[in-house]
Design an enzyme around this catalytic site. Structure first.
Site, PDB file in Angstrom:
ATOM      1  N   GLU A   7       0.827  -2.052   0.155  1.00 11.36           N
ATOM      2  CA  GLU A   7      -0.055  -2.081  -1.014  1.00 11.36           C
ATOM      3  C   GLU A   7       0.417  -3.129  -2.024  1.00 11.36           C
ATOM      4  O   GLU A   7       1.588  -3.170  -2.401  1.00 11.36           O
ATOM      5  CB  GLU A   7      -0.087  -0.706  -1.670  1.00 11.36           C
ATOM      6  CG  GLU A   7      -1.033  -0.623  -2.865  1.00 11.36           C
ATOM      7  CD  GLU A   7      -1.050   0.754  -3.509  1.00 11.36           C
ATOM      8  OE1 GLU A   7      -2.134   1.181  -3.928  1.00 11.36           O
ATOM      9  OE2 GLU A   7       0.009   1.403  -3.581  1.00 11.36           O
ATOM     10  N   LYS A  38      -9.540  -0.538  -3.725  1.00  7.43           N
ATOM     11  CA  LYS A  38      -9.200   0.878  -3.821  1.00  7.43           C
ATOM     12  C   LYS A  38     -10.240   1.577  -4.682  1.00  7.43           C
ATOM     13  O   LYS A  38     -10.560   1.132  -5.790  1.00  7.43           O
ATOM     14  CB  LYS A  38      -7.806   1.027  -4.431  1.00  7.43           C
ATOM     15  CG  LYS A  38      -7.231   2.434  -4.398  1.00  7.43           C
ATOM     16  CD  LYS A  38      -5.770   2.406  -4.892  1.00  7.43           C
ATOM     17  CE  LYS A  38      -5.114   3.766  -4.819  1.00  7.43           C
ATOM     18  NZ  LYS A  38      -3.686   3.703  -5.236  1.00  7.43           N
ATOM     19  N   CYS A  74      -2.371   3.861  -0.351  1.00  6.18           N
ATOM     20  CA  CYS A  74      -1.592   4.879  -1.049  1.00  6.18           C
ATOM     21  C   CYS A  74      -2.298   6.239  -1.094  1.00  6.18           C
ATOM     22  O   CYS A  74      -2.662   6.801  -0.072  1.00  6.18           O
ATOM     23  CB  CYS A  74      -1.268   4.349  -2.443  1.00  6.18           C
ATOM     24  SG  CYS A  74       0.040   5.196  -3.324  1.00  6.18           S
TER      25      CYS A  74
END
EC number: 3.5.5.1
Length: 339
Positions: free
Chosen positions: A45, A126, A167
């Site tokens: 990430e 995200k 994540c």
């Protein structure tokens, strides 16, 4: 049946807050993975230009925030072209985690899958940055739900569906179900540097620790019956000094690296790098037999035979929401209908 495909998972420290140097290092890792026979290499990430771990140490840092924005990666940029060219040169697919800079200088936690032909075949943001991440990053939109893409690996391996999440997207049941419905066989689970748990007195959440995050990746593997490439990065003492995180919840001490490959039934398939130290840098390799994905789905397919859509179903809006929408006048609308 296609032969097993070799994949690579990086466990490396970026050059924090330095996009050009981090891109150079990324291209070196891509080349190294390809030279060792990998057909797909995964990064963690925000690997470009490094995860902004200072957000877990203090509420605001104008200096580092500004520097971070300047070193974030525009999707249309020379830096991205260099990564694409490296993928094409070495005929390897790349799953890249990066901080994306928009034309207005907003930034997003983004992911791209670059094909062995050097094309960006999937780009997403995200959906919802986690907690303190929202002090820096904006939200994704409807189109970012499309996180799985078919990648052409050529005659030897054919086309394989590859997906990714960032994540704590791995905690979102509805988001995961939508992802699994797209039929991925290989999933890249991207994480920042993650510290080990300090036990019952750990200052943060166990689900943010190395064990907790790997647990989420293994759970995703079980639920999806896909291989999971659990990709983490490293933060050395130099990184801690750059990010000033010695008193924070993340990157308090050198380490953070816990990369591994997980099988479609949830078992860990690879050993830790080197002596197991979380500050070890390198690449984890595994040869994936995709027939095991099919075999496992014979037992468990939560979007197929092990589902009840007559009782429970998921609604999705994949439309991209734009800031500016041009209004169409009635005369133009009538002309369009008549035409």
């Amino acid at each position: 049946m296609a032969c097993p495909i070799r994949v690579a998972v990086t466990q490396a420290e970026p050059v924090y807050l330095d996009l050009a140097a981090s891109v150079k290092k990324a291209c070196g890792l891509i080349a190294e993975a390809a030279q060792n026979g990998a057909k797909l290499v995964a990064f963690s990430e925000c690997w470009l230009p490094g995860y902004p771990a200072w957000i877990w140490a203090r509420p605001v840092d104008f200096e580092l925030q500004t520097r971070y924005i300047y070193n974030s990666l525009p999707i249309e940029s020379e830096a991205m072209e260099l990564v694409k060219a490296t993928a094409k040169e070495h005929s390897i697919a790349v799953a890249l985690g990066f901080s994306e800079q928009s034309p207005s200088h907003s930034i997003y936690i983004s992911q791209a899958i670059i094909s062995p032909q050097g094309e960006v075949v999937m780009h997403r943001r995200k959906i919802k940055p986690t907690h303190m991440e929202r002090t820096l990053f904006g939200d994704g939109s409807g189109a970012d739900l499309n996180n799985v893409v078919e990648v052409d690996f050529g005659a030897e391996h054919g086309k394989i569906k590859v997906g990714c999440f960032a994540c704590w997207e791995h905690t979102q049941p509805l988001l995961k179900y939508h992802s699994i419905s797209q039929g991925e066989a290989i999933h890249i689970s991207m994480w920042p540097p993650i510290d080990p748990s300090a036990g019952v007195d750990h200052p943060g959440l166990w689900s943010m620790t190395a064990d907790g995050c790997q647990n989420l990746s293994q759970t995703y593997a079980i639920e999806s019956t896909a291989y999971v490439l659990h990709s983490t990065s490293v933060c050395t003492q130099k990184g801690i000094e750059t990010l000033k995180t010695q008193d924070g919840l993340s990157c308090r001490q050198p380490g953070g690296g816990h990369s591994c490959v997980i099988g479609p039934d949830g078992r860990r398939l690879t050993a830790p790098l080197g002596d197991g130290s979380p500050d070890a840098e390198g690449i984890v390799y595994a040869d994936l037999d995709l027939t095991k994905v099919v075999a496992t789905r014979g037992f468990l397919d939560i979007v197929g035979h092990y589902s009840r859509p007559d009782l429970l179903w998921l609604g999705v809006d994949r439309e991209q929401k734009e800031n500016i929408i041009a209004k169409q006048h009635k005369a133009a609308e009538q002309e369009a209908v008549q035409g």
